[in-house]
Write a protein that holds these residues in place. Structure first.
Motif, PDB file in Angstrom:
ATOM      1  N   MET A 153      16.282  -2.340   3.315  1.00  0.00           N
ATOM      2  CA  MET A 153      15.105  -2.580   4.152  1.00  0.00           C
ATOM      3  C   MET A 153      14.903  -1.471   5.168  1.00  0.00           C
ATOM      4  O   MET A 153      14.204  -1.646   6.157  1.00  0.00           O
ATOM      5  CB  MET A 153      15.260  -3.897   4.929  1.00  0.00           C
ATOM      6  N   PRO A 210      12.105   0.434  -1.986  1.00  0.00           N
ATOM      7  CA  PRO A 210      13.138   0.492  -3.036  1.00  0.00           C
ATOM      8  C   PRO A 210      12.572   0.482  -4.456  1.00  0.00           C
ATOM      9  O   PRO A 210      13.062   1.195  -5.323  1.00  0.00           O
ATOM     10  CB  PRO A 210      13.971  -0.771  -2.793  1.00  0.00           C
ATOM     11  N   SER A 246      14.341  -5.512  -0.733  1.00  0.00           N
ATOM     12  CA  SER A 246      13.071  -5.948  -0.147  1.00  0.00           C
ATOM     13  C   SER A 246      11.944  -5.063  -0.659  1.00  0.00           C
ATOM     14  O   SER A 246      12.049  -3.837  -0.638  1.00  0.00           O
ATOM     15  CB  SER A 246      13.185  -5.842   1.375  1.00  0.00           C
ATOM     16  N   GLU A 277       9.241 -12.387   3.494  1.00  0.00           N
ATOM     17  CA  GLU A 277       9.300 -11.924   4.878  1.00  0.00           C
ATOM     18  C   GLU A 277       7.888 -11.976   5.457  1.00  0.00           C
ATOM     19  O   GLU A 277       6.908 -11.638   4.777  1.00  0.00           O
ATOM     20  CB  GLU A 277       9.813 -10.475   4.916  1.00  0.00           C
ATOM     21  N   ILE A 292       9.635 -12.812  11.046  1.00  0.00           N
ATOM     22  CA  ILE A 292      10.203 -11.645  11.723  1.00  0.00           C
ATOM     23  C   ILE A 292       9.427 -11.353  13.002  1.00  0.00           C
ATOM     24  O   ILE A 292       8.240 -11.018  12.935  1.00  0.00           O
ATOM     25  CB  ILE A 292      10.129 -10.393  10.808  1.00  0.00           C
ATOM     26  N   TYR A 294       7.892  -9.174  15.483  1.00  0.00           N
ATOM     27  CA  TYR A 294       7.529  -7.764  15.307  1.00  0.00           C
ATOM     28  C   TYR A 294       8.266  -6.900  16.324  1.00  0.00           C
ATOM     29  O   TYR A 294       8.358  -7.234  17.497  1.00  0.00           O
ATOM     30  CB  TYR A 294       6.012  -7.601  15.473  1.00  0.00           C
TER      31      TYR A 294
HETATM   32  N1  SAH Z   1       9.381  -1.202   1.676  1.00  0.00           N
HETATM   33  C1  SAH Z   1      10.187  -2.376   1.651  1.00  0.00           C
HETATM   34  C2  SAH Z   1      11.486  -2.257   2.430  1.00  0.00           C
HETATM   35  C3  SAH Z   1      11.455  -1.532   3.746  1.00  0.00           C
HETATM   36  S1  SAH Z   1      10.638  -2.339   5.072  1.00  0.00           S
HETATM   37  C4  SAH Z   1       9.384  -3.577   2.095  1.00  0.00           C
HETATM   38  O1  SAH Z   1       8.215  -3.420   2.415  1.00  0.00           O
HETATM   39  O2  SAH Z   1       9.893  -4.687   2.051  1.00  0.00           O
HETATM   40  C5  SAH Z   1      11.668  -3.696   5.448  1.00  0.00           C
HETATM   41  C6  SAH Z   1      10.989  -4.811   6.214  1.00  0.00           C
HETATM   42  O3  SAH Z   1      10.765  -4.447   7.571  1.00  0.00           O
HETATM   43  C7  SAH Z   1       9.628  -5.178   5.628  1.00  0.00           C
HETATM   44  O4  SAH Z   1       9.461  -6.558   5.595  1.00  0.00           O
HETATM   45  C8  SAH Z   1       8.718  -4.523   6.638  1.00  0.00           C
HETATM   46  O5  SAH Z   1       7.445  -5.063   6.560  1.00  0.00           O
HETATM   47  C9  SAH Z   1       9.449  -4.782   7.934  1.00  0.00           C
HETATM   48  N2  SAH Z   1       9.017  -3.993   9.092  1.00  0.00           N
HETATM   49  C10 SAH Z   1       8.429  -2.779   9.114  1.00  0.00           C
HETATM   50  N3  SAH Z   1       8.155  -2.400  10.375  1.00  0.00           N
HETATM   51  C11 SAH Z   1       8.586  -3.397  11.180  1.00  0.00           C
HETATM   52  C12 SAH Z   1       8.584  -3.602  12.591  1.00  0.00           C
HETATM   53  N4  SAH Z   1       8.102  -2.692  13.411  1.00  0.00           N
HETATM   54  N5  SAH Z   1       9.102  -4.751  13.062  1.00  0.00           N
HETATM   55  C13 SAH Z   1       9.623  -5.673  12.222  1.00  0.00           C
HETATM   56  N6  SAH Z   1       9.667  -5.533  10.897  1.00  0.00           N
HETATM   57  C14 SAH Z   1       9.150  -4.417  10.365  1.00  0.00           C
END
Ligand code: SAH
Length: 340
Positions: free
Chosen positions: A153, A158, A188, A253, A284, A286
């Protein structure tokens, strides 16, 4: 010449078989490389000089290098330099159930999620297998402890680097290698539908997480560019197929962005979308970044959202927040380093 950390156990067995040698030597090599952590084949004690000479002629050892670390009580963040001077990051989190690492899979990312720091740098290239494997080796060496869980993640998508990611999982999961259980590994994706389908045929019981972040196409289109290619209904169809084939529970997520996707209407729509599916939702909070205007939902909205899902019998958890002091959102350490 190949980097030894690019090679799976099966490939190494094949290497010995092709030389009319004993395939058991692959067990010995993996044991020295991943359990005893040698830095050169010359350190191997139970094989012949000739075998060491052959290995030295065909494989070499090369890792990334750690160029920056940041630390908080329950989290440690690493910035790595790659041989072409690109940078990627990994984050270690200490949980009561073990120590997990979040690793990067690409330099930059082309998926174009509007809230994500990593995507501000477009994809430069995929990470090679060794560049993922050695993130783990270097971190384990640094913290003096075994990693028990891996999440893919960090920076990158990936499933946009599918073949290398699968090889990486094969190496770290191998009982002869790092021996990290498949159920302790989570991939993810933002929803690359053909790869979700391919992944449903993968024989290891690795967890799949889908970054959904919105319950309808209109909203999802506005925050995630990839939704213009793979719509929610296509993702849901591929996830249903994945669950039918693997019998595994899928994680969705859902980042809560203030005033964007954290409303009661969104929560109810999400319940409708996921009803009856073998899944749970990971909400999650942010992680705000200085370059992007989205804000984190307030506690009350997060809890309300959570309650609606609970009442509708959707499994749900709120992700514990790690490391907001250490630029833990993916891509933040790299961009702070580059932009000062
Ligand atoms: N590209 C893949 C994996 C990398 S991102 C994906 O999209 O799942 C991993 C996770 O972190 C994803 O759910 C993404 O949306 C989240 N993410 C990205 N930026 C974030 C932030 N600033 N705060 C919280 N989660 C974030």
């Amino acid at each position: 010449m190949q980097n030894i950390y690019n090679v799976t156990f099966e490939e190494l067995e094949k290497y010995f078989i092709d030389k009319n040698d004993k395939k058991f030597k692959a067990v010995q090599v993996f044991d020295w490389v991943y359990k005893k952590r040698i830095k050169s084949f010359d350190e191997m004690r139970n094989v012949s000089k000739q075998t060491i000479k052959d290995l030295n002629e065909n494989f070499y050892f090369e890792k990334l290098s750690i160029i920056k670390k940041q630390e908080d009580t329950d989290v440690k963040k690493y910035l790595f330099n790659l041989k072409d001077d690109e940078k990627v990051e990994a984050v270690v989190m200490y949980h009561d159930y073990g120590t997990s690492i979040c690793i990067s899979t690409q330099v930059g990312c082309n998926m174009g999620c509007k809230f994500c720091e990593s995507g501000r740098l477009k994809k430069v290239r995929n990470l090679e297998v060794y560049e993922m494997v050695t993130q783990i080796l270097l971190v384990e060496e640094d913290i003096g402890q075994r990693i028990s869980h891996i999440v893919l993640m960090g920076i990158g998508e990936p499933f946009d680097n599918y073949d290398n990611v699968i090889k990486f999982i094969d190496i770290v999961n191998s009982g002869k290698g790092l021996d990290i259980g498949s159920r302790h590994i989570t991939v993810s994706t933002c929803g690359i539908v053909p790869k979700i389908k391919e992944f449903s045929n993968y024989d290891k019981q690795v967890n799949l997480a889908i970054s959904l972040h919105a319950p309808n196409n209109e909203l999802r289109n506005s925050i995630m560019n990839i939704n213009k290619v793979y719509k929610i209904e296509d993702i849901m169809a591929s996830v249903k197929e994945y669950i039918a084939k693997t019998n595994r529970r899928v994680t969705f997520e859902y980042i809560l962005l203030k005033g964007i996707n954290d409303t009661k209407k969104c929560a109810l729509e999400l319940c409708d979308l996921l009803k009856g599916l073998n899944c749970y939702v990971n909400l999650i909070p942010y992680n705000e970044t200085s370059h992007i205007e989205y804000k984190k939902s307030d506690k009350e909205s997060i809890l309300k959202f959570y309650d609606i899902l609970k009442k509708n019998n959707i499994g749900v958890t709120i992700r514990r927040e790690f490391g907001s002091k250490v630029n833990a959102a993916c891509g933040q350490l790299r961009s702070h380093y580059e932009e000062g």
